[in-house]
Design an enzyme around this catalytic site. Structure first.
Site, short mmCIF file in Angstrom:
data_model
loop_
_atom_site.label_atom_id
_atom_site.label_comp_id
_atom_site.label_asym_id
_atom_site.label_seq_id
_atom_site.Cartn_x
_atom_site.Cartn_y
_atom_site.Cartn_z
N ASN A 87 0.97 -3.09 -14.86
CA ASN A 87 0.83 -4.39 -13.56
C ASN A 87 2.03 -5.05 -14.51
O ASN A 87 2.08 -4.90 -15.84
CB ASN A 87 -0.35 -5.22 -13.34
CG ASN A 87 -1.51 -5.14 -14.57
OD1 ASN A 87 -1.25 -4.30 -15.38
ND2 ASN A 87 -1.73 -6.77 -14.39
N THR A 90 4.35 -11.64 -12.44
CA THR A 90 5.66 -13.21 -12.46
C THR A 90 4.80 -14.03 -13.70
O THR A 90 3.50 -14.03 -13.72
CB THR A 90 5.81 -13.91 -11.16
OG1 THR A 90 6.19 -13.05 -10.09
CG2 THR A 90 6.76 -14.58 -11.90
N PHE A 222 15.80 -5.92 0.16
CA PHE A 222 15.87 -5.79 1.78
C PHE A 222 14.93 -6.00 2.86
O PHE A 222 15.14 -6.22 4.21
CB PHE A 222 16.32 -4.42 2.00
CG PHE A 222 17.95 -4.16 1.71
CD1 PHE A 222 18.48 -4.70 0.26
CD2 PHE A 222 19.20 -3.45 2.54
CE1 PHE A 222 20.02 -4.58 -0.42
CE2 PHE A 222 20.64 -3.58 2.00
CZ PHE A 222 20.84 -4.59 0.94
N CYS A 272 3.66 -7.22 -4.36
CA CYS A 272 5.24 -6.89 -4.78
C CYS A 272 6.45 -8.02 -4.06
O CYS A 272 7.07 -7.91 -4.57
CB CYS A 272 5.67 -5.18 -4.01
SG CYS A 272 4.92 -4.44 -4.53
N ARG A 342 -4.04 -9.73 -2.94
CA ARG A 342 -3.25 -10.19 -3.66
C ARG A 342 -1.72 -11.46 -2.50
O ARG A 342 -0.68 -10.34 -1.91
CB ARG A 342 -2.24 -9.52 -4.87
CG ARG A 342 -3.30 -9.59 -5.92
CD ARG A 342 -2.81 -7.74 -6.50
NE ARG A 342 -2.06 -6.54 -5.83
CZ ARG A 342 -2.76 -5.70 -6.87
NH1 ARG A 342 -1.70 -5.24 -7.81
NH2 ARG A 342 -2.12 -4.81 -5.55
P1 NAD Z 1 -2.79 -2.91 -10.62
O1 NAD Z 1 -2.59 -4.48 -10.73
O2 NAD Z 1 -3.48 -2.55 -9.06
O3 NAD Z 1 -3.16 -1.71 -11.89
C1 NAD Z 1 -2.37 -1.75 -12.95
C2 NAD Z 1 -3.34 -1.25 -13.97
O4 NAD Z 1 -2.87 -1.27 -15.29
C3 NAD Z 1 -4.61 -2.20 -14.13
O5 NAD Z 1 -6.46 -1.55 -13.96
C4 NAD Z 1 -4.43 -2.48 -15.74
O6 NAD Z 1 -5.73 -2.23 -16.04
C5 NAD Z 1 -4.44 -1.68 -16.10
N1 NAD Z 1 -3.38 -1.73 -17.97
C6 NAD Z 1 -2.99 -2.58 -18.02
N2 NAD Z 1 -2.48 -2.60 -19.24
C7 NAD Z 1 -2.73 -1.41 -19.85
C8 NAD Z 1 -3.10 -0.95 -21.33
N3 NAD Z 1 -1.85 -0.96 -21.73
N4 NAD Z 1 -3.48 0.87 -20.41
C9 NAD Z 1 -4.09 0.57 -19.74
N5 NAD Z 1 -3.68 0.41 -18.30
C10 NAD Z 1 -3.59 -0.63 -18.69
O7 NAD Z 1 -1.60 -2.96 -10.18
P2 NAD Z 1 -0.10 -2.18 -9.16
O8 NAD Z 1 -0.76 -2.55 -7.38
O9 NAD Z 1 -0.73 -0.41 -8.96
O10 NAD Z 1 1.17 -1.98 -9.57
C11 NAD Z 1 1.59 -0.84 -10.93
C12 NAD Z 1 2.92 -1.72 -9.90
O11 NAD Z 1 3.24 -0.52 -9.54
C13 NAD Z 1 3.41 -2.36 -11.07
O12 NAD Z 1 4.82 -2.30 -11.20
C14 NAD Z 1 4.59 -3.24 -8.92
O13 NAD Z 1 4.88 -4.27 -8.72
C15 NAD Z 1 4.23 -1.06 -9.02
N6 NAD Z 1 4.21 -1.20 -7.20
C16 NAD Z 1 2.96 -1.67 -6.59
C17 NAD Z 1 2.88 -1.03 -5.12
C18 NAD Z 1 1.98 -1.57 -4.49
O14 NAD Z 1 1.68 -1.32 -3.17
N7 NAD Z 1 0.88 -2.65 -4.99
C19 NAD Z 1 3.73 -0.53 -4.92
C20 NAD Z 1 5.02 0.18 -5.32
C21 NAD Z 1 5.05 -0.45 -7.00
C1 UDX Z 2 5.95 -2.70 0.30
C2 UDX Z 2 6.98 -1.56 0.58
O1 UDX Z 2 6.82 -2.30 1.70
C3 UDX Z 2 6.57 -0.92 -0.45
O2 UDX Z 2 7.76 0.14 -0.19
C4 UDX Z 2 6.28 -1.60 -2.24
O3 UDX Z 2 5.89 -0.11 -2.56
C5 UDX Z 2 5.58 -2.24 -2.00
O4 UDX Z 2 6.09 -3.06 -1.36
P1 UDX Z 2 3.27 -3.58 0.92
O5 UDX Z 2 3.33 -4.84 0.19
O6 UDX Z 2 2.07 -2.27 0.50
O7 UDX Z 2 4.55 -2.81 0.74
O8 UDX Z 2 3.02 -3.70 2.19
P2 UDX Z 2 4.21 -3.76 3.63
O9 UDX Z 2 3.97 -2.61 4.83
O10 UDX Z 2 5.45 -3.76 2.74
O11 UDX Z 2 4.02 -5.37 4.16
C6 UDX Z 2 4.16 -6.38 3.09
C7 UDX Z 2 3.92 -7.85 3.66
O12 UDX Z 2 5.22 -7.29 4.63
C8 UDX Z 2 2.63 -7.61 4.59
O13 UDX Z 2 2.07 -8.90 4.65
C9 UDX Z 2 3.21 -7.24 5.97
O14 UDX Z 2 1.87 -7.93 6.37
C10 UDX Z 2 4.04 -8.43 5.59
N1 UDX Z 2 5.09 -7.54 6.87
C11 UDX Z 2 5.51 -6.27 7.04
C12 UDX Z 2 5.41 -8.59 8.27
O15 UDX Z 2 5.21 -9.71 8.23
N2 UDX Z 2 5.82 -8.10 9.67
C13 UDX Z 2 6.76 -6.95 9.12
O16 UDX Z 2 7.20 -6.25 10.54
C14 UDX Z 2 6.33 -5.90 8.01
#
Ligand code: NAD
Ligand code: UDX
Length: 481
Positions: A87, A90, A222, A272, A342
């Site tokens: 993770n 912020t 975007f 995100c 989240r």
């Molecule tokens: P998450 O909080 O679900 O998972 C992160 C995991 O990392 C946790 O389980 C935590 O315990 C583990 N962790 C932290 N420090 C560690 C360490 N030192 N060693 C081993 N494990 C450790 O987070 P996420 O939603 O999977 O997001 C991960 C990253 O991917 C973030 O940078 C996020 O911005 C990015 N991302 C998230 C999404 C999404 O849809 N959630 C999409 C694209 C990119």
């Molecule tokens: C987003 C990006 O889409 C993905 O590419 C990136 O890797 C992680 O962040 P996510 O946050 O999982 O993915 O879902 P997304 O479908 O993008 O929706 C984000 C938020 O926007 C949600 O709250 C959704 O309800 C809202 N949303 C989406 C709108 O309000 N209107 C839309 O038209 C689309």
């Protein structure tokens, strides 16, 4: 056999590695995490995250070439390719608090890789990180490396929750950034070979490191900007009698704009968008680009405006007070088909209603009362800093919040229903049954445009649906800010 280890078994690490394991049976994939609870979940029948199609993928390869473990050091040490998917929330304190990315988890993962590695490794940034993070990570690895050679790649993830498996099976693109040296190019090729097992060549983009890191922040900015644009227009629609669905449809028909991601809503949520835009804003400020920072900051401002506009609409419509009134909240997750809360707009809306002394009854098919309670007890940005948490039960607020087993229970004896997540089941509820069990006048505030406004008005509801022409009732109420 190539060995992959992924640090971080979260929403990204878990599904991404499960799909790599499924598509590449000749690769051993181990996902490690410091959270024993998370790993136990991944090794159980009930996975720690809800994602359509995920159970099936995990079932096919867990124990074959996909493993989940807390033995972080051993598996990192053994791997050829180490993904880092921890993770990057912020920052909540210190320099850049409320904007900059907190790279504590990333840095500790990098130091640990340096400590345990005895063989050369490709280290892949999967987490979303500020541009130039690879340089910092490289320094940590090289200065602590004891002769081990590292190549750092940026391979940001674009999956969206709720459709993660679909997105991973058929990505619009896979992006790999690396150093423009022979060793860097060889590392890019090694990672490309993994994705090439199922992703067509023309969808795998290779760039330099900084372009890959920045592309991820830019893509999210975007996407979020589109939502803030349509949400800004939704406010104007309500003021003028235009219908945002019709406007978005007409605008999206322009091939240069396209129809997707133009649904007006109560605001975007998720872990995100806000985090990554704030991070982008911070980076722009650090590079002396205040105008660019200001441009992107507006995307967040409109999103905050949209959430408070919704709360104001609810309260002003109901004679300017919701004190002591039961309000049913349908949906708490940040979008449908996920249990993730989240940054869900439901937190801000519920906090706004609770601040006006409403009694809220919440129903969401995937979110537990415990989760809601944690979320409502938190300050902004604290969801990834659990040390700050205090249980909601210790506060007076707890008396104002309840969970319901279904939408009908939530609406019983309520004055209003607020729809905050677009779960499919909310489209086909028996709204007449809900109306009959509610106080009159009965209000519906649809933050996701899921209900049939005309039908509900026929039943007798006062209906507000984001960006749609207003009921006469609502027109008569004082303007909302
Ligand atoms: P998450 O909080 O679900 O998972 C992160 C995991 O990392 C946790 O389980 C935590 O315990 C583990 N962790 C932290 N420090 C560690 C360490 N030192 N060693 C081993 N494990 C450790 O987070 P996420 O939603 O999977 O997001 C991960 C990253 O991917 C973030 O940078 C996020 O911005 C990015 N991302 C998230 C999404 C999404 O849809 N959630 C999409 C694209 C990119
Ligand atoms: C987003 C990006 O889409 C993905 O590419 C990136 O890797 C992680 O962040 P996510 O946050 O999982 O993915 O879902 P997304 O479908 O993008 O929706 C984000 C938020 O926007 C949600 O709250 C959704 O309800 C809202 N949303 C989406 C709108 O309000 N209107 C839309 O038209 C689309």
């Amino acid at each position: 056999m190539v060995k992959i280890c992924c640090i971080g078994a979260g929403y990204v690490g878990g599904p991404t590695m499960a799909v790599i394991a499924l598509k590449c049976p000749a690769i051993e994939v181990v996902v490690v995490d410091i959270s024993e609870q998370r790993i136990a979940g991944w090794n159980s029948k009930r996975l720690p995250i809800y994602e359509p199609g995920l159970d099936d993928v995990v079932r096919q390869c867990r124990g074959r070439n996909l493993f989940f473990s807390t033995e972080v050091h051993r598996h990192v040490g053994d791997a050829d390719i180490v993904f880092v998917s921890v993770n990057t929330p912020t920052k909540t304190c210190g320099l850049g608090a409320g904007k900059a990315a907190d790279l504590t988890y990333w840095e500790s993962a990098a130091r640990m890789i340096a400590d345990v590695s005895r063989s050369d490794k490709i280290v892949v940034e999967k987490s979303t990180v500020p541009v130039k993070t690879a340089e910092a990570i490289e320094k940590i690895l090289v200065h602590n490396g004891r002769g081990v050679r590292y190549q750092i790649l940026s391979n940001p993830e674009f999956l969206a929750e709720g459709t993660a498996i679909q997105d991973l099976f058929a990505p619009d693109r896979v992006l790999i950034g690396g150093r423009e040296t022979p060793e860097g190019r060889a590392a890019v090729k090694a990672l490309k070979d993994v994705y090439a097992q199922w992703v067509p060549d023309e969808r795998i983009i290779t760039t330099n490191l900084w372009s890959a890191e920045l592309s991820k922040l830019a893509a999210n900015a975007f996407l979020a900007q589109r939502i803030s644009s349509v949400n800004a227009i939704s406010a104007l629609c309500e003021a003028t009698g235009a219908d945002v669905t019709q406007v978005a449809h007409s605008v999206g028909k322009d091939a240069r704009i396209g129809p997707r991601f133009l649904s007006a809503s109560v605001g975007f949520g998720g872990s995100c968008f806000q985090k990554d835009i704030l991070n982008l804003v911070y980076i722009c400020e650090c590079y002396g680009l205040p105008e660019v920072a200001g441009y992107w900051r507006e995307v967040i401002r409109i999103n905050d405006y949209q959430k408070s506009r919704f709360v104001n609409r609810v309260v002003s419509s109901m004679f300017n007070t919701v004190a002591g009134k039961k309000v049913a909240v349908l949906g708490f997750a940040f979008k449908k088909d996920t249990g993730d809360t989240r940054e869900t707009p439901a937190i801000d809306v519920c906090k706004g209603l609770l601040g006006d002394k409403a009694v809220v009854s919440i129903y969401d098919p995937q979110v537990t009362g415990e989760q809601v309670s944690r979320d409502l007890a938190m300050n902004k940005f604290d969801w990834d800093h659990p040390r700050h948490l205090q249980p909601l039960s210790d506060t007076d607020l707890a008396k104002q919040v309840g969970m319901a087993a279904d939408a009908y229970e939530a609406a019983r004896d309520a004055h209003a229903v607020c729809i905050l997540t677009e779960w499919d089941e909310f489209r086909s509820l028996d709204y007449k049954r809900m109306f009959d069990a509610m106080h009159k006048p009965a209000f519906i505030f649809d933050g996701r445009n899921v209900v049939d406004v005309a039908k509900l008005r026929e039943i007798g509801f006062v209906v507000y649906s984001i960006g749609k022409p207003l009921d006469d009732w609502l027109k008569d109420m004082p303007a909302v800010a």
